[in-house]
Every structure is written in C-alpha cells, then in structure tokens.
Motif scaffolding. Structure first.
Motif, PDB file in Angstrom:
ATOM      1  N   THR A   7      28.981  38.671  31.292  1.00 53.65           N
ATOM      2  CA  THR A   7      29.797  37.369  31.965  1.00 53.65           C
ATOM      3  C   THR A   7      30.669  37.958  33.181  1.00 53.65           C
ATOM      4  N   LEU A   8      30.763  39.440  33.325  1.00 55.52           N
ATOM      5  CA  LEU A   8      31.518  39.680  34.424  1.00 55.52           C
ATOM      6  C   LEU A   8      31.005  39.451  35.765  1.00 55.52           C
ATOM      7  N   ARG A   9      29.493  38.951  35.950  1.00 51.46           N
ATOM      8  CA  ARG A   9      29.029  38.865  37.293  1.00 51.46           C
ATOM      9  C   ARG A   9      29.286  37.550  37.673  1.00 51.46           C
ATOM     10  N   ASN A  10      30.016  36.516  36.877  1.00 47.57           N
ATOM     11  CA  ASN A  10      30.297  35.409  37.222  1.00 47.57           C
ATOM     12  C   ASN A  10      31.599  35.550  38.137  1.00 47.57           C
ATOM     13  N   TYR A  11      32.548  36.492  37.928  1.00 49.21           N
ATOM     14  CA  TYR A  11      33.804  36.584  38.235  1.00 49.21           C
ATOM     15  C   TYR A  11      34.015  37.613  39.320  1.00 49.21           C
ATOM     16  N   LEU A  12      32.946  38.560  39.670  1.00 50.50           N
ATOM     17  CA  LEU A  12      33.254  39.634  40.460  1.00 50.50           C
ATOM     18  C   LEU A  12      32.510  39.229  41.892  1.00 50.50           C
ATOM     19  N   MET A  13      33.039  39.854  43.068  1.00 49.66           N
ATOM     20  CA  MET A  13      32.197  39.748  44.240  1.00 49.66           C
ATOM     21  C   MET A  13      32.213  41.015  44.882  1.00 49.66           C
ATOM     22  N   THR A  14      31.130  40.976  45.853  1.00 53.96           N
ATOM     23  CA  THR A  14      30.737  42.553  46.594  1.00 53.96           C
ATOM     24  C   THR A  14      31.504  42.208  47.852  1.00 53.96           C
ATOM     25  N   TYR A  15      31.656  43.183  48.333  1.00 54.43           N
ATOM     26  CA  TYR A  15      32.236  43.371  49.756  1.00 54.43           C
ATOM     27  C   TYR A  15      31.725  44.572  50.355  1.00 54.43           C
ATOM     28  N   LYS A  16      30.983  44.194  51.582  1.00 53.93           N
ATOM     29  CA  LYS A  16      30.415  45.418  52.350  1.00 53.93           C
ATOM     30  C   LYS A  16      29.469  46.460  51.603  1.00 53.93           C
ATOM     31  N   ASP A  17      28.720  45.845  50.667  1.00 57.44           N
ATOM     32  CA  ASP A  17      27.769  46.200  49.673  1.00 57.44           C
ATOM     33  C   ASP A  17      28.118  47.213  48.956  1.00 57.44           C
ATOM     34  N   HIS A  18      29.046  47.623  48.759  1.00 56.59           N
ATOM     35  CA  HIS A  18      29.503  48.795  47.841  1.00 56.59           C
ATOM     36  C   HIS A  18      30.824  48.608  47.088  1.00 56.59           C
ATOM     37  N   THR A  19      31.572  47.677  47.677  1.00 59.55           N
ATOM     38  CA  THR A  19      32.889  47.384  47.059  1.00 59.55           C
ATOM     39  C   THR A  19      32.979  46.151  46.153  1.00 59.55           C
ATOM     40  N   ILE A  20      33.425  46.356  44.938  1.00 62.70           N
ATOM     41  CA  ILE A  20      33.507  45.001  44.143  1.00 62.70           C
ATOM     42  C   ILE A  20      34.858  44.578  43.990  1.00 62.70           C
ATOM     43  N   ILE A  21      34.918  43.504  44.288  1.00 61.95           N
ATOM     44  CA  ILE A  21      36.453  42.892  44.023  1.00 61.95           C
ATOM     45  C   ILE A  21      36.632  41.789  43.116  1.00 61.95           C
ATOM     46  N   SER A  22      37.787  41.441  42.752  1.00 63.51           N
ATOM     47  CA  SER A  22      37.981  40.507  41.653  1.00 63.51           C
ATOM     48  C   SER A  22      38.803  39.523  42.535  1.00 63.51           C
ATOM     49  N   PRO A  23      38.412  38.072  42.452  1.00 60.58           N
ATOM     50  CA  PRO A  23      39.092  37.183  43.223  1.00 60.58           C
ATOM     51  C   PRO A  23      40.680  36.723  42.806  1.00 60.58           C
ATOM     52  N   GLY A  24      40.849  37.279  41.364  1.00 66.79           N
ATOM     53  CA  GLY A  24      42.108  37.040  41.177  1.00 66.79           C
ATOM     54  C   GLY A  24      42.484  35.497  40.353  1.00 66.79           C
ATOM     55  N   ASN A  25      43.589  35.249  40.032  1.00 68.44           N
ATOM     56  CA  ASN A  25      43.692  33.759  39.467  1.00 68.44           C
ATOM     57  C   ASN A  25      43.310  32.824  40.325  1.00 68.44           C
ATOM     58  N   MET A  81      44.519  43.210  43.083  1.00 69.54           N
ATOM     59  CA  MET A  81      44.370  44.420  42.635  1.00 69.54           C
ATOM     60  C   MET A  81      45.285  44.718  41.659  1.00 69.54           C
ATOM     61  N   ASP A  82      46.087  43.883  41.170  1.00 63.94           N
ATOM     62  CA  ASP A  82      47.107  44.201  40.032  1.00 63.94           C
ATOM     63  C   ASP A  82      46.472  44.307  38.603  1.00 63.94           C
ATOM     64  N   LEU A  83      47.342  44.653  37.695  1.00 60.59           N
ATOM     65  CA  LEU A  83      46.963  44.843  36.452  1.00 60.59           C
ATOM     66  C   LEU A  83      46.729  43.892  35.594  1.00 60.59           C
ATOM     67  N   PHE A  84      47.247  42.614  35.727  1.00 63.09           N
ATOM     68  CA  PHE A  84      47.061  41.685  34.907  1.00 63.09           C
ATOM     69  C   PHE A  84      45.994  40.737  35.385  1.00 63.09           C
ATOM     70  N   THR A  85      45.755  40.489  36.777  1.00 61.91           N
ATOM     71  CA  THR A  85      44.901  39.479  37.345  1.00 61.91           C
ATOM     72  C   THR A  85      43.468  40.146  37.926  1.00 61.91           C
ATOM     73  N   GLY A  86      43.794  41.523  38.399  1.00 59.39           N
ATOM     74  CA  GLY A  86      42.928  42.094  39.282  1.00 59.39           C
ATOM     75  C   GLY A  86      42.072  43.236  38.649  1.00 59.39           C
ATOM     76  N   ASN A  87      41.555  43.823  39.632  1.00 55.89           N
ATOM     77  CA  ASN A  87      40.879  45.231  39.629  1.00 55.89           C
ATOM     78  C   ASN A  87      41.464  46.217  38.773  1.00 55.89           C
ATOM     79  N   SER A  88      42.779  46.510  39.028  1.00 58.37           N
ATOM     80  CA  SER A  88      43.353  47.644  38.356  1.00 58.37           C
ATOM     81  C   SER A  88      43.301  47.267  36.712  1.00 58.37           C
ATOM     82  N   GLY A  89      43.483  46.127  36.140  1.00 56.13           N
ATOM     83  CA  GLY A  89      43.234  46.065  34.696  1.00 56.13           C
ATOM     84  C   GLY A  89      41.971  45.919  34.339  1.00 56.13           C
TER      85      GLY A  89
END
Length: 195
Positions: free
Chosen positions: A128-146, A153-161
């Motif tokens: 299910t993670l593939r429904n929520y993550l995006m790729t940026y410039k081929d190698h970076t995976i980012i979380s769109p947040g709330n 990038m934060d702990l509770f809504t983003g990449n850090s957590g």
C-alpha cells in the motif's frame, strides 16, 4: 500512567492506568463481530466516525494493549485477546489520506511490526505504500504529507517517520520512531510482568 507505575513502583498508578484504559475501551471502541474488526469511535464532528489510525485510533489502542499485556496480567483474558485481535485487523486498511505515522499508512506498518514481534503475523504487507509515495528526479522518494499539500520531512507526517518505521523492519522492534533516547527510561517498553 502504566509506565510511570513501573518507574515509580507505585501500584496505585497501575490501578489508575487500568481503569483509564478500561473506560476508554468501554466508551469509545466499536466492535463489528461480523467483520472481526474493532475501531475507535469519534464524535467530534457531531456524528460517529470510526478511526483506524495510530494517533487517536484503533492501531494506537492496539499498541497500548500490547504493553498492558506485558505488564498487567489482567489483560490476558480471552475477551481481551479477542479485542486486541479485532483492533489489529485495521492494519488491513487500504484507505488512508497520508503516508504518515499518526494518521497514515506508516502507523499501520508500526502495528504490523508489533504484531510480527509478538509472533502474530509472519510477513509484512508494504504494497500500500506505493499509493502514497512519489518519486522525484528518478532516485528520490518523497512523502506528500498530510492531505498532499506539500512534501513532508517531519516525524509524524513525512519521510523521517516513515524511514524510522521501515528501519524497524530489520530490527525486530516497532518503537524506533518514538523520540526517546535509548536507556533513558530503563523500564519503558520492557518485558516486565506483574507476579
């Protein structure tokens, strides 16, 4: 309150913690016996909503009950075990509005980590993670947040957590995302049991 009872040795704190969680379970948890699913009911918008998340929902209550099971033998009844099982079924949820820990799919991964640590499941469902993550410039995976407003990038809504949650997959634990310095509270999430 339960962990405070361990740190202080005060049995009154343990009794109070047990009363508090029992009241929470009686007043705010709805069980659907047909679906074998228990969820936290929320009435803040004037009508009942069922909340599955780690923050304010079923996944969080399930993790709390795992800790009560370790420390308070009174939570080992057949009825409590059935309730925990029904609460844990929310990790099958495929509908979430973010990838974050508190109100997103990462919170369900934390629940799966805890279930695996306790021997309740054999493997993880990370598809299910593939429904929520995006790729940026081929190698970076980012979380769109709330709500997908911006990358987070934060702990509770983003990449850090999410990174801390995923790193727990290899460690055999589920609490790497908690902002606690290892060893700072010797009994926190320990294996203590009442006699």
């Amino acid at each position: 309150m339960l962990e405070l009872s361990l740190l202080s040795g005060n049995e009154e704190f343990k009794k109070t913690a047990i009363q508090m969680i029992r009241r929470e379970l009686e007043n705010n948890v709805s069980v659907d016996e047909e679906l074998h699913l228990a969820q936290v009911s929320d009435y803040s918008l004037g009508k009942e909503r069922l909340i599955p998340y780690l923050g304010e929902g079923s996944a969080g209550i399930a993790l709390t009950l795992f800790e009560f099971n370790k420390i308070a033998q009174s939570f080992n009844s057949a009825a409590d075990q059935k309730l925990i099982e029904n609460l844990c079924n929310v990790d099958e949820t495929y509908c979430s509005y973010s990838s974050g820990i508190t109100r997103g799919i990462a919170g369900f991964i934390i629940l799966e980590n805890a279930k695996k640590e306790l021997g309740l499941i054999d493997d993880y469902n990370l598809s299910t993670l593939r429904n929520y993550l995006m790729t940026y410039k081929d190698h970076t995976i980012i979380s769109p947040g709330n709500y997908g407003y911006r990358c987070s990038m934060d702990l509770f809504t983003g990449n850090s957590g999410l990174i801390l949650t995923l790193s727990d997959l290899d460690t055999g634990s589920w609490n790497g995302w908690l902002p606690i310095i290892p060893g700072s509270l010797s009994n926190l999430f320990g294996e203590n049991k009442e006699s």
